[in-house]
Structures are given as C-alpha cells and as structure tokens.
Design an enzyme around this catalytic site. Structure first.
Site, PDB file in Angstrom:
ATOM      1  CB  CYS A  92      -0.941   0.100   1.199  1.00  0.00           C
ATOM      2  SG  CYS A  92      -2.113  -1.240   1.291  1.00  0.00           S
TER       3      CYS A  92
ATOM      4  NE  ARG B 114       4.533   1.660  -0.067  1.00  0.00           N
ATOM      5  CZ  ARG B 114       5.499   1.324   0.770  1.00  0.00           C
ATOM      6  NH1 ARG B 114       6.753   1.414   0.392  1.00  0.00           N
ATOM      7  NH2 ARG B 114       5.217   0.904   1.977  1.00  0.00           N
TER       8      ARG B 114
ATOM      9  CD1 TRP C 151      -0.182  -6.222  -3.219  1.00  0.00           C
ATOM     10  CD2 TRP C 151      -0.424  -6.848  -1.092  1.00  0.00           C
ATOM     11  NE1 TRP C 151       0.121  -7.557  -3.145  1.00  0.00           N
ATOM     12  CE2 TRP C 151      -0.017  -7.970  -1.857  1.00  0.00           C
ATOM     13  CE3 TRP C 151      -0.644  -7.015   0.276  1.00  0.00           C
ATOM     14  CZ2 TRP C 151       0.178  -9.228  -1.294  1.00  0.00           C
ATOM     15  CZ3 TRP C 151      -0.449  -8.275   0.836  1.00  0.00           C
ATOM     16  CH2 TRP C 151      -0.035  -9.364   0.043  1.00  0.00           C
TER      17      TRP C 151
ATOM     18  CG  ASN D 136       1.648   0.850   4.289  1.00  0.00           C
ATOM     19  OD1 ASN D 136       2.786   1.292   4.267  1.00  0.00           O
ATOM     20  ND2 ASN D 136       1.393  -0.407   4.079  1.00  0.00           N
ATOM     21  N   GLY D 137      -0.600  -1.077   6.362  1.00  0.00           N
ATOM     22  CA  GLY D 137      -0.206  -1.958   7.465  1.00  0.00           C
ATOM     23  C   GLY D 137      -1.342  -2.899   7.813  1.00  0.00           C
TER      24      GLY D 137
ATOM     25  CD  GLU E 126      16.510 -13.273  -8.379  1.00  0.00           C
ATOM     26  OE1 GLU E 126      15.985 -13.802  -7.392  1.00  0.00           O
ATOM     27  OE2 GLU E 126      16.196 -12.142  -8.797  1.00  0.00           O
TER      28      GLU E 126
ATOM     29  CE  LYS F 257      13.176 -11.035 -10.567  1.00  0.00           C
ATOM     30  NZ  LYS F 257      13.860 -10.996  -9.335  1.00  0.00           N
TER      31      LYS F 257
ATOM     32  CD  GLU G  81       9.551 -11.787  -8.578  1.00  0.00           C
ATOM     33  OE1 GLU G  81       9.403 -11.167  -7.526  1.00  0.00           O
ATOM     34  OE2 GLU G  81      10.596 -11.711  -9.267  1.00  0.00           O
TER      35      GLU G  81
ATOM     36  CG  HIS H  54      17.795 -37.001  -5.555  1.00  0.00           C
ATOM     37  ND1 HIS H  54      18.057 -38.326  -5.263  1.00  0.00           N
ATOM     38  CD2 HIS H  54      19.008 -36.422  -5.737  1.00  0.00           C
ATOM     39  CE1 HIS H  54      19.373 -38.525  -5.256  1.00  0.00           C
ATOM     40  NE2 HIS H  54      19.955 -37.382  -5.549  1.00  0.00           N
TER      41      HIS H  54
ATOM     42  CE  LYS I  58      11.509  -2.635  -6.232  1.00  0.00           C
ATOM     43  NZ  LYS I  58      11.860  -3.997  -6.621  1.00  0.00           N
TER      44      LYS I  58
HETATM   45  C1  G6P Z   1       8.944  -8.577  -2.517  1.00  0.00           C
HETATM   46  C2  G6P Z   1       9.503  -8.075  -3.837  1.00  0.00           C
HETATM   47  C3  G6P Z   1      10.795  -8.810  -4.158  1.00  0.00           C
HETATM   48  C4  G6P Z   1      11.791  -8.657  -3.020  1.00  0.00           C
HETATM   49  C5  G6P Z   1      11.187  -9.103  -1.682  1.00  0.00           C
HETATM   50  C6  G6P Z   1      12.082  -8.717  -0.511  1.00  0.00           C
HETATM   51  O1  G6P Z   1       8.536  -9.892  -2.657  1.00  0.00           O
HETATM   52  O2  G6P Z   1       8.554  -8.275  -4.873  1.00  0.00           O
HETATM   53  O3  G6P Z   1      11.354  -8.281  -5.353  1.00  0.00           O
HETATM   54  O4  G6P Z   1      12.925  -9.422  -3.287  1.00  0.00           O
HETATM   55  O5  G6P Z   1       9.925  -8.471  -1.474  1.00  0.00           O
HETATM   56  O6  G6P Z   1      12.111  -7.315  -0.415  1.00  0.00           O
HETATM   57  P1  G6P Z   1      13.286  -6.467   0.178  1.00  0.00           P
HETATM   58  O7  G6P Z   1      12.880  -5.046  -0.078  1.00  0.00           O
HETATM   59  O8  G6P Z   1      13.367  -6.782   1.635  1.00  0.00           O
HETATM   60  O9  G6P Z   1      14.534  -6.837  -0.553  1.00  0.00           O
END
Ligand code: G6P
Length: 611
Positions: A2, A27, A73, A99-100, A484, A488, A491, A507, A606
């Site tokens: 948010c 956000r 969000w 927000n929270g 990673e 990606k 996502e 396995h 994010k």
């Molecule tokens: C969310 C974002 C990711 C990020 C993760 C951790 O899931 O979409 O891209 O890696 O949070 O966030 P931070 O800000 O703590 O790296």
C-alpha cells in the site's frame, strides 16, 4: 505494501496526490482513492490502478489544498471499490488512509458493533477509523488525542493519515512499522510512503519514527510520542534526483533497471574498491570488522530475491572467511525462537529496507545482543536505521516490482565484505584477494557484455513463451542464480518454474522432463563444470529442451544445448553477478511477449510491509 500520499499547502492537492500515487503504485495496485475537502469531505475511490481512478475523475471539480490518497495491496477484504481507501467515519466527518495491518481489529470491531457501529467494508482500516471516531466523540479532547488513545490499544503495523472536515487546516499522521516520510516545503507539507512523490517539490524530509504522531499544518510540523511529549523533527536532505525515478525512454522500469546495472554496480564499488592500491574500504562495517573476523557464525536474514543474494553470500563467505553461515527466511527465523548467541553477526539484506518480516527478525536478534549489519538499497529506510552498521547498495530507486539491479548491488556489497574479512582473517591469501578484487572491478564491463545478448535472449523468449513449466538448474555459486531465474520467470510471466541444484534434479524434478519442458542451465565454467555438462546430457537423453548460459568459448556446452546464451568468463565467486543478467532478460521478454504488465505483476508488491 500500500502506498500513501497526502498534501497540505497552497497547491491543488489532487494533482500532487495523483502523481505521487502513480510513483507508489509499485507498493500495490488493487485499488486507488483520494479524499479532498471541497465544500465538505469528498472521497473518490476505485478498484484497479491509479489510472482507472484518474479516468473516473475527469471533469470533476476536485479543488482542494488538502487531501489524502492511497494505492492498495489487499490484505483484509477483496480488491473492490468498497474496500478501497480512503475510508469514512460513521458521521462522514473523518477520512483515513492506512498502510499496514491491525492485528486485533476483530476484537475492536466487536466492541464497536455492540455500540451500534456499522461497517461498509471488510477492512481493518475502517475498524481503526471508527475506533478513533468513537474515542473522539466520547472525549472532550482533540482528534490528535483520540488518535493517541486508540493507537495505544492497537496491535499491528500502521501508517495512518487522517483528514478531518472540522479541521480543514490540519492533517494527523502516525506510524508504527510501516514507512512515512514528510517533505517540508515553503508553506506546504507532503506525506508519502517513500520520497519519490516528494522529490520534485522539496529535498528536506523528516522520516517519522515508530510510535510518533505528526500534527501537520501548512507551515507547521509537530511531532509527538504517544505520551503527548513533543519530539524535535530531524530534518534530512534527500540525495535523489527526479530522473532516477523516470523511465528514461525504456518501455518498462524493469528493462531500464536491468540495463542500468553496469553503472549501478560501478556506483556500488566506487569509493570502496580500489583495484590500483589493492584495497577495499567499507566505512559502515569498519567499526564491526573485528566482530566479523571473530564471529562464531554469520546469520543472513532476508526475503525473496534478497534471500537469494544471501545464498550466494553463504557460498562466498564460507569459502573466503571459513565462518559458518546460515541463510534464513526472515519470516521463519522470527517465529521459531532462533538460537542467537553473542559472537553471532547478523547480516540483513533488503532492497526496500522496509520488509516487515526482516525488520522484526532484526529486532528480535538485536534484543539477543547480536550485531546487525544491513545491506540495504533505500537510504534512510527502517532497516538501514535500525541496523548497527552495514553498507548501502547504491543501486538507486528500483521501481519495477521484480528486483534486478538491487540484487547485483547486494552481491557486490556482500562480496566486498567477504573479501575484506577473509583478508583480515588470513583465510584468504593476498594473491587470491588481489585476483578477486580485479575480477570484481571488471564486473560492470562484463555485465555490459552480457547485456549485448539481449536480442538473442528475446528470440529464445519468443520460442519458449508458451511453456507451462520450466526448470532452472545450477551448481555451487550458480545454484542461487537458478533459484533467482525461476523466481523472475514466475513473477513476470506467471509460468510455473522451479530452481534446483543441478544434481538434485535426479531426485524428483527429472520426472517432469519431456520434450515440452525447457530446462535453463546456468552452466558457466567453474569447479563443477564437468558435472553440470553431465546433468545437461541427462536432460537431453530425456528429450528436454536445454537453454544454457555458458562462458565464451565453451564449445562443449554450446554443442549440448538447444539454445545458448554466451556471457564473459569470470571467477566462479564473481560470476553470479554476470550470470543473473540472462535470467532477468529471459523473464522480462517472456512476460512482455505474453502481454503482461511486467512492472506491476499481478498480486505482487515491491515492498512487503505486512507479515
Ligand atoms: C517482494 C519483492 C521482491 C523482493 C522481496 C524482498 O517480494 O517483490 O522483489 O525481493 O519483497 O524485499 P526487500 O525489499 O526486503 O529486498
């Protein structure tokens, strides 16, 4: 999660808020809304993105010099107009953004229902607002006092901002756990979840701390604690330019951020790594260097992509410092009564510096006496401020929801830390230190070379865009890069993908292999290379499609793969920073080919400021 924006001053509030909300959409983008004072309190809100709200407001009289706005969000209640913020109090006099998460909202709601309150949304926010309203109506004191009384009862995390129709010259805000920045202009104040909505108006900001309440007028900012004592606001100068948060000619922020990596990695190394004199200087860890050298254990705490950076760091630290390293998901660490001893050093990794789980995990480790070093991108963020020391990644604002340039910045910082400690400890020879230092110094150039493969990667993306699943494999330093890569792809393109250590594939995941399964190998030359080639053979023998990231001149790997992405060779400790580039581009081009909004993938946010 948010985003909140608010304004009070001499300008029209709506355009300031709208622009700010667009910058904070990373956000969350389930719904958006604004509340303004224009012949009474007016609230406009809409499910969907900020642009959807903007469209519905075209032609409306939105004149007001004070207002609050929110991009959501969803946590409590589905994304819909009804659950969108701002919310309204029962008597329609107060409006609030939040927000929270208010954890004890069920109990408070019960009490309010028994008093006759009705609720139009499913949110915890409406409960908190009506709780404040109830206290205010039954109390002689000011709204500010009602806010303080209410917040003493609240369990959870919040930033709230209240707009009061009866006090058109005042905003009231408060924070615990979620971020709040107040920009100080001439006869105006700007409030936001981060500095991006503020920088074009003023560079003077105050980061509000937990348990602080702000009473904001055009030309006055009063900060108080929950005990009604005044606190002197600490004004900080922002070191951020507007250009850094704009797309600069790229189709998406994600693509811009991927292509920025040669310069962001360079910025991260600059002033720290001196290849000429063979030194690494990191002022933020200098004071804790001895603790690191003598650490019994290093515990790395992070979430998401930052957790993957932690995994790479585990391999590097153990190799060069011989200190045992554990890498923990912050959310698991904080709830399982972890063993943290004096002599343990915690490294917390976070792009945003606001991830709720990471923040709380740090606080619990801190209370056990551990030293906390933060590896953080956002300057002045909560994790940066709560850590004892650490280093910024200097990647600049990362706006695409999927993390890219922050990841390579994290790897650069963590590698420098490990090399420095290894040298001090004597577990890394001077000769190998100098070699790795030079390799690190060459990373920006090698990343540039890897980026030149973008057209080839786009072709591969078009070929595999309809895949239902994908497997990502790597060994050693490249295993976290496989993880990673899979993250990606999930996502950005919503294709199911799994990352595995290449040998572990036998396995279980090998059962998935058929002629439709693309298997991405991170197969650059390293100590495990021959073994990885055997794993590629195993996939080929079962008709899987192999996409391989290989080192320049590696004909053997090239011959085995269906599709090859060539990257410059680098020492295996350093290679993850280069090998991740094709992972990022592949996911990006597949997401774009499928027509998805890669900067704002569905359901994600994010900055995850809720647990
Ligand atoms: C969310 C974002 C990711 C990020 C993760 C951790 O899931 O979409 O891209 O890696 O949070 O966030 P931070 O800000 O703590 O790296």
């Amino acid at each position: 999660m948010c985003g909140i924006v608010a304004y009070i001053g001499h300008r029209e509030a709506y355009p300031v808020i709208l622009k700010g909300l667009k910058r904070l959409e990373y956000r969350g983008y389930d719904s958006a809304g604004v509340a303004l004072l224009n012949g009474g309190l007016k609230v406009y809100k809409k499910q969907g993105k900020v642009a959807d709200l903007e469209e519905t407001l075209v032609g409306k009289d939105l004149h007001s010099n004070i207002g609050i706005g929110h991009t959501r969000w969803a946590t409590h209640g589905e994304p819909c107009d009804r659950n969108a913020h701002p919310h309204l109090s029962g008597n329609g006099k107060l409006s609030m953004i939040h927000n929270g998460i208010i954890e004890n909202y069920v109990q408070i709601k019960k009490e309010l229902v028994s008093k006759g309150y009705e609720f139009v949304s499913d949110t915890d926010t409406e409960v908190l607002l009506k709780f404040i309203e109830d206290i205010h109506l039954n109390n002689e004191g000011s709204l500010e006092e009602a806010v303080r009384i209410a917040l003493k009862r609240v369990v959870g995390a919040y930033v709230i901002v209240l707009l009061d129709a009866d006090n058109p010259d005042t905003l009231i805000a408060a924070r615990k756990g979620s971020p709040l920045v107040i920009g100080i202009g001439k006869g105006e104040h700007f409030l936001a979840s981060d500095a991006s909505p503020i920088i074009e108006y003023t560079k003077e900001v105050v980061y509000v701390n937990d348990y602080e309440v702000a009473i904001i007028k055009k030309d006055e900012l009063i900060l108080k604690n929950l005990g009604n004592e005044k606190i002197t606001p600490f004004i900080t100068k922002l070191d951020l330019e507007l250009a850094a948060i704009e797309k600069g000619g790229y189709d998406h922020f994600m693509l811009k951020e991927i292509f920025e990596q040669p310069s962001t990695i360079f910025d991260c190394l600059r002033g720290r790594l001196d290849a000429h004199n063979g030194t690494i200087t990191m002022s933020g860890i200098q004071q804790y260097a001895d603790q690191l050298v003598n650490a019994n254990r290093i515990i790395i705490i992070a979430c998401g992509t930052s957790w993957h950076a932690g995994l790479v760091a585990e391999y590097i630290f153990e190799e060069v410092t011989r200190i045992p390293v554990e890498v923990e998901y912050a959310s698991e660490f904080r709830y399982r009564n972890p063993i943290v001893n004096k002599g343990d050093v915690i490294i917390a990794i976070s792009q945003s510096g606001e991830t709720a789980d990471t923040l709380v995990a740090i606080e619990s480790a801190k209370s056990n006496g551990a030293i906390i070093l933060g590896v953080v991108n956002v300057v002045g963020s909560s994790i940066a401020r709560t850590s004892h020391g650490g280093a910024y990644t200097h990647a600049g604002p990362e706006i695409g929801v999927a993390s890219t340039k922050a990841f390579t910045g994290q790897l650069a910082v963590l590698t420098m830390m490990a090399l420095k400690i290894g040298l001090m400890k004597g577990t890394l020879s001077e000769k190998r230190f100098i070699h790795l230092l030079n390799e690190l110094n060459d990373v920006p150039e090698k990343v540039s070379a890897a980026l030149l493969q973008h057209e080839k990667i786009r072709e591969i993306a078009l070929k595999y865009q309809d895949a239902k699943d994908a497997l990502y494999l790597g060994r050693g330093y490249n295993f976290p890069i496989a993880l990673e890569g899979a993250l990606k792809l999930k996502e950005i393109s919503y294709i199911h993908a799994e990352g595995y250590p290449a040998a572990e594939m036998k396995h279980g995941p090998i059962a998935l292999v058929d002629e439709n399964l693309p298997v991405v190998f991170v197969a650059t030359k390293d100590s495990f290379h021959e073994k990885v080639l055997s794993n590629m053979q195993e996939i080929k023998a079962r008709k899987g499609k192999v996409i391989a990231v290989v080192s320049e001149g590696d004909d053997a790997a090239d011959a085995l793969a269906d599709d090859t992405i060539i990257v410059p060779y680098a020492d295996e400790l350093i290679a993850p920073m280069i090998n991740v580039i094709p992972m990022q581009l592949l996911a990006y081009y597949i997401g774009v080919a499928k027509g998805f909004d890669v900067d704002k993938p569905r359901n994600l946010a994010k900055s995850v400021t809720v647990e």
